[in-house]
Design a protein around this motif. Structure first.
Motif, PDB file in Angstrom:
ATOM      1  N   ASP A 193       0.810  -1.216   0.000  1.00  0.00           N
ATOM      2  CA  ASP A 193       0.000   0.000   0.000  1.00  0.00           C
ATOM      3  C   ASP A 193       0.843   1.266   0.000  1.00  0.00           C
ATOM      4  O   ASP A 193       0.361   2.348  -0.351  1.00  0.00           O
ATOM      5  CB  ASP A 193      -0.928   0.024   1.226  1.00  0.00           C
ATOM      6  N   SER A 194       2.114   1.135   0.398  1.00  0.00           N
ATOM      7  CA  SER A 194       2.985   2.307   0.462  1.00  0.00           C
ATOM      8  C   SER A 194       4.430   1.833   0.401  1.00  0.00           C
ATOM      9  O   SER A 194       4.729   0.650   0.539  1.00  0.00           O
ATOM     10  CB  SER A 194       2.750   3.076   1.762  1.00  0.00           C
ATOM     11  N   PHE A 195       5.343   2.793   0.200  1.00  0.00           N
ATOM     12  CA  PHE A 195       6.763   2.451   0.199  1.00  0.00           C
ATOM     13  C   PHE A 195       7.207   1.969   1.581  1.00  0.00           C
ATOM     14  O   PHE A 195       8.155   1.180   1.687  1.00  0.00           O
ATOM     15  CB  PHE A 195       7.597   3.647  -0.259  1.00  0.00           C
ATOM     16  N   GLU A 196       6.541   2.407   2.612  1.00  0.00           N
ATOM     17  CA  GLU A 196       6.840   1.919   3.953  1.00  0.00           C
ATOM     18  C   GLU A 196       6.540   0.425   4.043  1.00  0.00           C
ATOM     19  O   GLU A 196       7.262  -0.328   4.707  1.00  0.00           O
ATOM     20  CB  GLU A 196       6.028   2.687   4.993  1.00  0.00           C
ATOM     21  N   ASP A 197       5.478  -0.027   3.369  1.00  0.00           N
ATOM     22  CA  ASP A 197       5.173  -1.456   3.341  1.00  0.00           C
ATOM     23  C   ASP A 197       6.301  -2.241   2.688  1.00  0.00           C
ATOM     24  O   ASP A 197       6.670  -3.333   3.137  1.00  0.00           O
ATOM     25  CB  ASP A 197       3.869  -1.698   2.570  1.00  0.00           C
ATOM     26  N   LEU A 199       9.418  -1.445   2.599  1.00  0.00           N
ATOM     27  CA  LEU A 199      10.584  -1.465   3.486  1.00  0.00           C
ATOM     28  C   LEU A 199      10.478  -2.533   4.560  1.00  0.00           C
ATOM     29  O   LEU A 199      11.500  -2.952   5.117  1.00  0.00           O
ATOM     30  CB  LEU A 199      10.772  -0.092   4.128  1.00  0.00           C
ATOM     31  N   LYS A 200       9.266  -2.992   4.837  1.00  0.00           N
ATOM     32  CA  LYS A 200       9.103  -4.041   5.837  1.00  0.00           C
ATOM     33  C   LYS A 200       9.741  -5.362   5.382  1.00  0.00           C
ATOM     34  O   LYS A 200      10.021  -6.235   6.211  1.00  0.00           O
ATOM     35  CB  LYS A 200       7.625  -4.258   6.134  1.00  0.00           C
ATOM     36  N   LEU A 201       9.960  -5.498   4.084  1.00  0.00           N
ATOM     37  CA  LEU A 201      10.674  -6.682   3.590  1.00  0.00           C
ATOM     38  C   LEU A 201      12.057  -6.771   4.214  1.00  0.00           C
ATOM     39  O   LEU A 201      12.611  -7.861   4.387  1.00  0.00           O
ATOM     40  CB  LEU A 201      10.820  -6.620   2.068  1.00  0.00           C
ATOM     41  N   TYR A 202      12.646  -5.641   4.531  1.00  0.00           N
ATOM     42  CA  TYR A 202      14.021  -5.589   5.022  1.00  0.00           C
ATOM     43  C   TYR A 202      14.078  -5.282   6.507  1.00  0.00           C
ATOM     44  O   TYR A 202      14.978  -5.753   7.203  1.00  0.00           O
ATOM     45  CB  TYR A 202      14.795  -4.517   4.239  1.00  0.00           C
ATOM     46  N   LYS A 227      12.109 -11.910   4.886  1.00  0.00           N
ATOM     47  CA  LYS A 227      12.985 -10.818   5.278  1.00  0.00           C
ATOM     48  C   LYS A 227      14.266 -10.902   4.463  1.00  0.00           C
ATOM     49  O   LYS A 227      14.818 -11.977   4.271  1.00  0.00           O
ATOM     50  CB  LYS A 227      13.309 -10.876   6.768  1.00  0.00           C
ATOM     51  N   PHE A 228      14.736  -9.737   3.999  1.00  0.00           N
ATOM     52  CA  PHE A 228      15.903  -9.675   3.138  1.00  0.00           C
ATOM     53  C   PHE A 228      16.882  -8.638   3.656  1.00  0.00           C
ATOM     54  O   PHE A 228      16.508  -7.717   4.387  1.00  0.00           O
ATOM     55  CB  PHE A 228      15.483  -9.302   1.707  1.00  0.00           C
ATOM     56  N   PRO A 229      18.167  -8.759   3.252  1.00  0.00           N
ATOM     57  CA  PRO A 229      19.139  -7.719   3.613  1.00  0.00           C
ATOM     58  C   PRO A 229      18.743  -6.388   2.979  1.00  0.00           C
ATOM     59  O   PRO A 229      18.123  -6.355   1.917  1.00  0.00           O
ATOM     60  CB  PRO A 229      20.456  -8.245   3.018  1.00  0.00           C
ATOM     61  N   LEU A 230      19.138  -5.304   3.591  1.00  0.00           N
ATOM     62  CA  LEU A 230      18.805  -3.979   3.084  1.00  0.00           C
ATOM     63  C   LEU A 230      19.654  -3.690   1.841  1.00  0.00           C
ATOM     64  O   LEU A 230      20.881  -3.675   1.909  1.00  0.00           O
ATOM     65  CB  LEU A 230      19.079  -2.925   4.152  1.00  0.00           C
ATOM     66  N   PRO A 231      19.038  -3.459   0.682  1.00  0.00           N
ATOM     67  CA  PRO A 231      19.812  -3.148  -0.536  1.00  0.00           C
ATOM     68  C   PRO A 231      20.561  -1.830  -0.389  1.00  0.00           C
ATOM     69  O   PRO A 231      20.081  -0.892   0.260  1.00  0.00           O
ATOM     70  CB  PRO A 231      18.733  -3.058  -1.623  1.00  0.00           C
ATOM     71  N   GLN A 232      21.717  -1.750  -1.024  1.00  0.00           N
ATOM     72  CA  GLN A 232      22.555  -0.561  -0.889  1.00  0.00           C
ATOM     73  C   GLN A 232      21.862   0.700  -1.385  1.00  0.00           C
ATOM     74  O   GLN A 232      22.107   1.790  -0.878  1.00  0.00           O
ATOM     75  CB  GLN A 232      23.867  -0.757  -1.647  1.00  0.00           C
ATOM     76  N   SER A 260       7.383  -9.794  -6.197  1.00  0.00           N
ATOM     77  CA  SER A 260       8.527  -9.090  -5.630  1.00  0.00           C
ATOM     78  C   SER A 260       9.350 -10.014  -4.742  1.00  0.00           C
ATOM     79  O   SER A 260      10.581 -10.056  -4.823  1.00  0.00           O
ATOM     80  CB  SER A 260       8.053  -7.878  -4.813  1.00  0.00           C
ATOM     81  N   VAL A 261       8.683 -10.774  -3.881  1.00  0.00           N
ATOM     82  CA  VAL A 261       9.381 -11.698  -2.987  1.00  0.00           C
ATOM     83  C   VAL A 261      10.160 -12.724  -3.796  1.00  0.00           C
ATOM     84  O   VAL A 261      11.331 -13.026  -3.512  1.00  0.00           O
ATOM     85  CB  VAL A 261       8.378 -12.387  -2.040  1.00  0.00           C
ATOM     86  N   LEU A 262       9.532 -13.254  -4.841  1.00  0.00           N
ATOM     87  CA  LEU A 262      10.199 -14.247  -5.676  1.00  0.00           C
ATOM     88  C   LEU A 262      11.386 -13.636  -6.413  1.00  0.00           C
ATOM     89  O   LEU A 262      12.481 -14.211  -6.445  1.00  0.00           O
ATOM     90  CB  LEU A 262       9.193 -14.828  -6.667  1.00  0.00           C
ATOM     91  N   GLY A 263      11.172 -12.443  -6.996  1.00  0.00           N
ATOM     92  CA  GLY A 263      12.250 -11.792  -7.731  1.00  0.00           C
ATOM     93  C   GLY A 263      13.410 -11.392  -6.845  1.00  0.00           C
ATOM     94  O   GLY A 263      14.574 -11.569  -7.206  1.00  0.00           O
TER      95      GLY A 263
END
Length: 907
Positions: free
Chosen positions: A348-352, A354-357, A394-399, A813-816
């Motif tokens: 729903d937002s870019f904040e959502d 960011l929760k991946l990381y 959960k993924f590492p934070l991209p540079q 997105s999760v798969l990619g």
């Protein structure tokens, strides 16, 4: 060397006449393992074999003393010089019109079976049962005692016969004190299977390089025979113990036995879909289409055939298991397809996002998670999904978002990544306005750009368009012609996207400013009516600003697909594989060019085979995550029509794209028209270092152009590469003729550049830049909204949500992200440019010195890159995201580093 020292005397037993008859050697090998764990069953069987007398036997072969019937010839010319590059031929080979008065064979013909070096008695590895202490990573050293006298000369090869029931990985054999000579080292690095799997005993040669004409005569027959074994006979299914390198077309991507939706075009062998050749597996045809090769079950993906020595090492396989586990998602393809179509979970937002990381997101589909648990052991689920114990990803934070979470949205960063991002190899100088199309107007109608003077004139710092072009100020990222022929079909699927053109202006501070983006669709009344296009210009706020952000997203989508399919897969992975096959079939391991190129082929056939099985196949990861979907590989075949081997050289590519001009005063022969172009600046440094190394190396072995032209193995290699490896390009006039040292040096430099630095530049930034999907979306699900529609109103009221509903869905997105994370990692056994697996890869002192100089140059280049990255003058090296350009740093640690140039296309 005379045996007077006690330490040396202890290595030998002396015969009655004072000659040493016993010679000690040390063999280093690794026993069979599975993913880094000792195969206990194999170990037990080996012990039983040893007890029953089924051992491992070695026989040395002389390089200087031939079998008895040739002794007269050897005696006439004297002993052969083991180290020299002007080894003298047998006198008969120089006086019998290029032939041999004994064998009747000419230099270019196979040598008679009996025309071989003297063979010593069998010797056996000692203490197989009692040796239990590995040296490193499972390596174990075994002693072996040979009967060998001074009269038998210098060993130049040995055979090994494995009478056990299990294979082992043979690394080296070292003879420290050869009578009358000294040390001889053999680098083997090969799996040796039980003897019943081979028609001929396995043979290995010492680490001295020889051109075919300079090979010691007693070794020439063995050299030719080994190449014949590696070529195979072109028939039959190839098994894991086979060592056959052969060619095939890409007829294994589809699976017609599973239904029409799994059918894909055959790539290679036709004018419509030309393609580089892949390694042959010999699997039987599909039952529903004899032209298509049958596929192996997904659960057996890791066993797809490549020659065993091309497979990942045990250590890398351990690292790579996460990639294999992610293939399990293929089992869930129907479930994923249904979820993609329904898109039950949206950001729903870019904040959502960011929760991946930051802490992981929850997958609300319990049915999907249950299916995963049914198919995968619990301990694997955590690795596969990076689970927090429940249902989180959960993924590492991209540079790209590490220092600033919003800077990726800026126009400056959008443009900068065309010069210093994951795909900096497409942007070109604009030399005509408006941009023209090369598509056939009789088929596609009018396709020239609708970007007008009014769109850009106020952003040219007071220049006219003509002045901007003449002053090399206008550039373009053009994905129009690449996509338009496929766009109508692509947009009948869940994808909804555009062909794109982006015009940019080079500012005084060296940065690029985007001026206009054109989004085009095929005409609704038919292709021959041309394109329907809309033009968007920069805006920061309100509805216009939201439309501009969407336009940039569509550009990123088209660039992401083109990058992955063409710049990455086709131009590096697929294009290099024929060179690997041809090298093993036509260049002996004794050949200096084989020794030069072989490190740059490591793991490539294996990763390509796995890609055919799970990535680029029908329904594979790329089709699931990239916008072209099932047309993905077909599009890459269309692009291969424009592939030109000499243009793969970095200077030639830069000149062809108009971003550089020839400059004889420059060390690399070109002058950049964008001075602050990090990929090109760093790349030219690396390119020049590679070329200097190749030139130094080749000149050690080829003193004249005639030596290149008369090298029978080299000429066979180049001929087969063109006629079989890149068979659909056989008759192109641009192929080098391979008649001069310059053509050899240029060609080898291109191969090494593509396999190492070019691949590093387009691969290892995938996660640092693309791990945050809003920055590099890979697909889109709807068009720009029309006024008066609910989507248009949402764009006005909630632009972030509208943006995220347009680009890649949550599950895609999760798969990619899972995929690019694995593909961006360096494995624990990575070998980087300027390094070799063994410091004794050759015994030629000149080659070792030249290689040391190459390594030193790379160290200096890395220092200069670091200095430029810290110099505020070069704005494109850092950018608004505060992310230095490191993709062409030669060195790296293991893991997800965003830097480092491996020797080869290894992932």
């Amino acid at each position: 060397m005379d045996g007077s020292s006690p330490s040396k005397r202890s290595r030998h037993e002396e015969s009655g006449n004072g000659e040493r008859s016993k010679m000690r050697g040390v063999v280093v090998l690794m026993k069979k393992k599975v993913l880094g764990v000792n195969d206990i069953a194999a170990s037990v069987v080996d012990r039983v074999d040893e007890i029953r007398g089924r051992k491992v036997a070695l026989q040395l072969i002389s390089s200087t003393a031939a079998l008895d019937h040739d002794s007269a010839h050897l005696g006439e010319s004297g002993p052969l010089d083991w180290y020299g590059h002007t080894v003298r031929w047998l006198r008969c080979l120089g006086t019998c019109k290029g032939g041999c008065c004994f064998t009747g064979k000419k230099e270019s013909e196979p040598i008679a079976e009996s025309y071989r070096g003297k063979v010593g008695k069998k010797a056996y590895l000692e203490d197989w049962i009692t040796k239990i202490s590995p040296l490193t990573a499972g390596d174990t050293a075994y002693d072996v005692t040979f009967e060998w006298t001074r009269e038998m000369g210098v060993p130049g090869a040995f055979t090994i016969t494995n009478f056990h029931h299990n294979e082992f990985y043979l690394k080296t054999l070292t003879l420290e004190d050869v009578p009358g000579h000294g040390r001889v080292h053999f680098i083997c690095n090969s799996w040796v299977y039980p003897s019943e799997y081979y028609k001929k005993d396995r043979i290995f040669f010492a680490n001295q390089a020889y051109l075919p004409s300079q090979t010691p005569a007693p070794l020439r027959g063995y050299r030719e025979e080994e190449l014949e074994n590696l070529r195979g006979n072109g028939t039959g299914k190839l098994e894991e113990w086979d060592r056959v390198y052969d060619y095939d077309i890409y007829n294994d991507l589809g699976d017609p036995d599973k239904g029409p939706e799994h059918v894909r075009p055959i790539l290679g062998g036709s004018p419509e879909f030309p393609y580089p050749r892949r390694g042959r597996t010999g699997r039987p045809p599909a039952s529903s289409d004899p032209k298509v090769e049958s596929r192996i079950p997904l659960y057996n993906s890791l066993s797809i055939y490549v020659p065993r020595d091309e497979r990942f090492s045990q250590l890398k396989m351990s690292d790579f298991v996460a990639y294999a586990l992610k293939s399990i998602f293929q089992f869930l393809a129907p479930e994923f397809k249904a979820l993609f179509d329904k898109t039950p979970d949206e950001f729903d937002s870019f904040e959502d996002v960011l929760k991946l990381y930051d802490g992981g997101i929850k997958v609300s589909n319990d049915s999907l998670m249950e299916k995963i648990r049914e198919r995968i052991p619990l301990e694997m689920i955590k690795e596969l999904l990076r689970s927090d114990g429940e249902k989180g990803f959960k993924f590492p934070l991209p540079q790209v978002i590490k220092e600033d979470k919003t800077a990726w949205r800026s126009d400056e960063e959008f443009a900068r990544e065309m010069l210093a991002g994951i795909n900096p190899v497409v942007i070109r100088r604009l030399q005509e306005f408006p941009p023209e199309s090369k598509l056939d107007p009789e088929v596609y109608g009018k396709q020239s750009s609708t970007i007008s003077e009014e769109h850009i004139i106020n952003s040219l710092d007071g220049l006219t368009i003509l002045e901007a072009i003449q002053n090399n100020k206008l550039f373009i990222l053009d994905h129009h012609d690449n996509l338009m022929p496929y766009l109508r079909r692509i947009n009948t699927t869940a994808t909804k996207t555009y062909a794109t053109r982006t015009i940019l202006f080079l500012q005084k501070d060296g940065t690029l400013k985007p001026l206009a983006i054109e989004l085009s669709l095929p005409h609704p009344d038919g292709d021959h009516h041309g394109a329907v296009s809309s033009v968007y210009t920069p805006a920061e706020d309100g509805l216009e600003g939201s439309l501009w952000q969407l336009a940039k997203a569509y550009v990123a989508i088209s660039d992401s697909g083109y990058h992955q399919l063409i710049c990455h897969w086709l131009s590096t992975h697929a294009a290099i594989e024929p060179f690997i096959i041809a090298t093993h079939r036509q260049l002996s391991v004794l050949h200096p060019i084989h020794k030069l190129l072989q490190p740059h082929f490591r793991d490539t056939m294996n990763i390509n085979a796995l890609a055919r099985q799970t990535l680029i196949n029908a329904g594979g990861f790329l089709e699931m995550t990239l916008f072209p979907g099932k047309y993905a590989l077909e599009m890459s075949a269309t692009s291969y029509k424009d592939w030109v081997f000499p243009d793969q050289a970095l200077p030639a590519d830069l000149i062809k794209r108009g971003v550089a001009v020839e400059d004889s005063s420059s060390p690399n022969g070109v002058r950049l028209l964008i001075e602050d172009y990090p990929y090109a600046v760093d790349g030219l440094e690396i390119w020049t270092a590679i070329r200097m190394w190749v030139e130094d190396y080749c000149n050690l072995y080829y003193n004249t152009d005639d030596m290149v032209e008369n090298d029978i193995e080299l000429q066979s290699w180049w001929k087969e590469l063109r006629e079989k490896g890149h068979a659909d390009k056989t008759n192109e006039p641009w192929w080098p003729k391979m008649k001069t040292r310059k053509e050899l040096i240029d060609s080898c430099t291109i191969v090494i550049w593509v396999a190492s630095a070019l691949h590093a530049a387009v691969n290892f930034g995938q996660y640092p830049y693309g791990g945050y999907l809003p920055n590099r979306p890979s697909t889109s699900r709807r068009f720009i909204p029309e006024p008066g529609t609910p989507e248009y109103e949402e764009l006005k009221s909630n632009p972030e949500k509208a943006f995220l509903k347009t680009i890649t869905s949550q599950l895609q997105s999760v798969l990619g992200i899972s995929l690019v994370e694995i593909l961006s990692r360096h494995s624990s056994d990575e070998i980087f440019l300027g390094q070799r697996e063994s410091p004794e890869w050759t015994s030629d002192a000149g080659a070792l010195k030249a290689f040391e100089m190459f390594g030193n140059r790379l160290v200096e280049i890395e220092k200069r890159i670091m200095e430029m990255n810290n110099d505020g003058r070069w704005k494109n090296r850092f950018g608004p995201v505060k992310m230095p350009y490191t993709l062409l740093y030669p060195s790296s640690d293991i893991g997800l580093t965003g830097r480092g140039i491996p020797n080869s296309v290894s992932i």
